[in-house]
Design a protein around this motif. Structure first.
Motif, mmCIF file in Angstrom:
data_model
loop_
_atom_site.group_PDB
_atom_site.id
_atom_site.type_symbol
_atom_site.label_atom_id
_atom_site.label_comp_id
_atom_site.label_asym_id
_atom_site.label_seq_id
_atom_site.Cartn_x
_atom_site.Cartn_y
_atom_site.Cartn_z
ATOM 1 N N ASP A 169 90.860 54.528 17.114
ATOM 2 C CA ASP A 169 90.081 55.254 18.089
ATOM 3 C C ASP A 169 90.681 54.556 19.783
ATOM 4 O O ASP A 169 90.056 53.867 20.801
ATOM 5 C CB ASP A 169 89.087 53.583 18.391
ATOM 6 N N ARG A 170 91.513 55.229 19.320
ATOM 7 C CA ARG A 170 92.488 55.862 20.556
ATOM 8 C C ARG A 170 92.727 57.532 20.533
ATOM 9 O O ARG A 170 93.025 57.935 19.497
ATOM 10 C CB ARG A 170 94.009 54.471 20.322
ATOM 11 N N VAL A 171 93.448 57.941 22.090
ATOM 12 C CA VAL A 171 93.883 58.994 22.128
ATOM 13 C C VAL A 171 94.493 59.097 23.287
ATOM 14 O O VAL A 171 95.167 57.975 24.114
ATOM 15 C CB VAL A 171 92.679 59.622 22.958
ATOM 16 N N VAL A 172 96.150 60.249 22.956
ATOM 17 C CA VAL A 172 97.049 59.879 23.786
ATOM 18 C C VAL A 172 96.657 61.397 24.838
ATOM 19 O O VAL A 172 96.457 62.008 24.191
ATOM 20 C CB VAL A 172 98.786 61.018 22.546
ATOM 21 N N VAL A 173 96.852 60.888 26.061
ATOM 22 C CA VAL A 173 96.298 61.875 27.020
ATOM 23 C C VAL A 173 98.282 62.674 27.692
ATOM 24 O O VAL A 173 98.237 61.484 27.836
ATOM 25 C CB VAL A 173 95.664 61.585 28.204
ATOM 26 N N LYS A 174 98.498 63.432 28.073
ATOM 27 C CA LYS A 174 99.553 64.260 28.937
ATOM 28 C C LYS A 174 99.860 64.014 29.475
ATOM 29 O O LYS A 174 98.634 63.904 30.600
ATOM 30 C CB LYS A 174 99.490 66.134 28.745
ATOM 31 N N GLY A 175 100.619 63.084 29.723
ATOM 32 C CA GLY A 175 100.917 62.745 31.247
ATOM 33 C C GLY A 175 100.783 61.428 31.931
ATOM 34 O O GLY A 175 101.051 61.021 32.955
ATOM 35 N N VAL A 176 100.238 60.778 31.141
ATOM 36 C CA VAL A 176 99.277 59.864 30.959
ATOM 37 C C VAL A 176 99.719 58.481 30.282
ATOM 38 O O VAL A 176 100.476 58.952 29.194
ATOM 39 C CB VAL A 176 97.536 60.125 31.223
#
Length: 107
Positions: A31-38
């Motif tokens: 239940d996670r996401v990888v966000v660009k540059g964060v």
């Protein structure tokens, strides 16, 4: 999972609160996401066999509770679903009721 790769999101919590970026990877089991540059962290790489040491910065996954999708008016929003009579499910914005555009496929 309501988020897809390529969605524009707003970070609503953590050290990068207020940043807008796009989703790079989705981890539905966690239940996670990888966000660009964060949510960046630095990994130190040791020198080995003549190769110089270095520092590599990478993104860590964020919980989906700390991100909100950006709707067509540029506001943070939530995602809901509508089911058509033929059984197809489409994502919609909760505030505006508009259909969420499908993110572009990039390699």
């Amino acid at each position: 999972m309501k988020f897809k790769v390529g969605d524009k999101v707003l970070v609503t919590g953590g050290k990068d609160k207020g940043k807008q970026a796009e989703v790079v990877r989705v981890l539905p089991g966690e239940d996670r996401v990888v966000v660009k540059g964060v949510n960046l962290y630095v990994k130190h790489i040791k020198p080995m066999q003549g190769r110089a040491g270095s520092k590599a910065s990478m993104e860590r996954p964020l919980p989906t509770a700390k991100v909100a999708i950006i709707n067509d008016k540029g506001q943070a929003d939530r995602i809901g679903y509508t089911v058509a009579k033929d059984g197809t499910k489409t994502r919609v914005f909760k505030k505006t009721g508009a259909v969420v555009p499908e993110p572009k496929k990039t390699k």
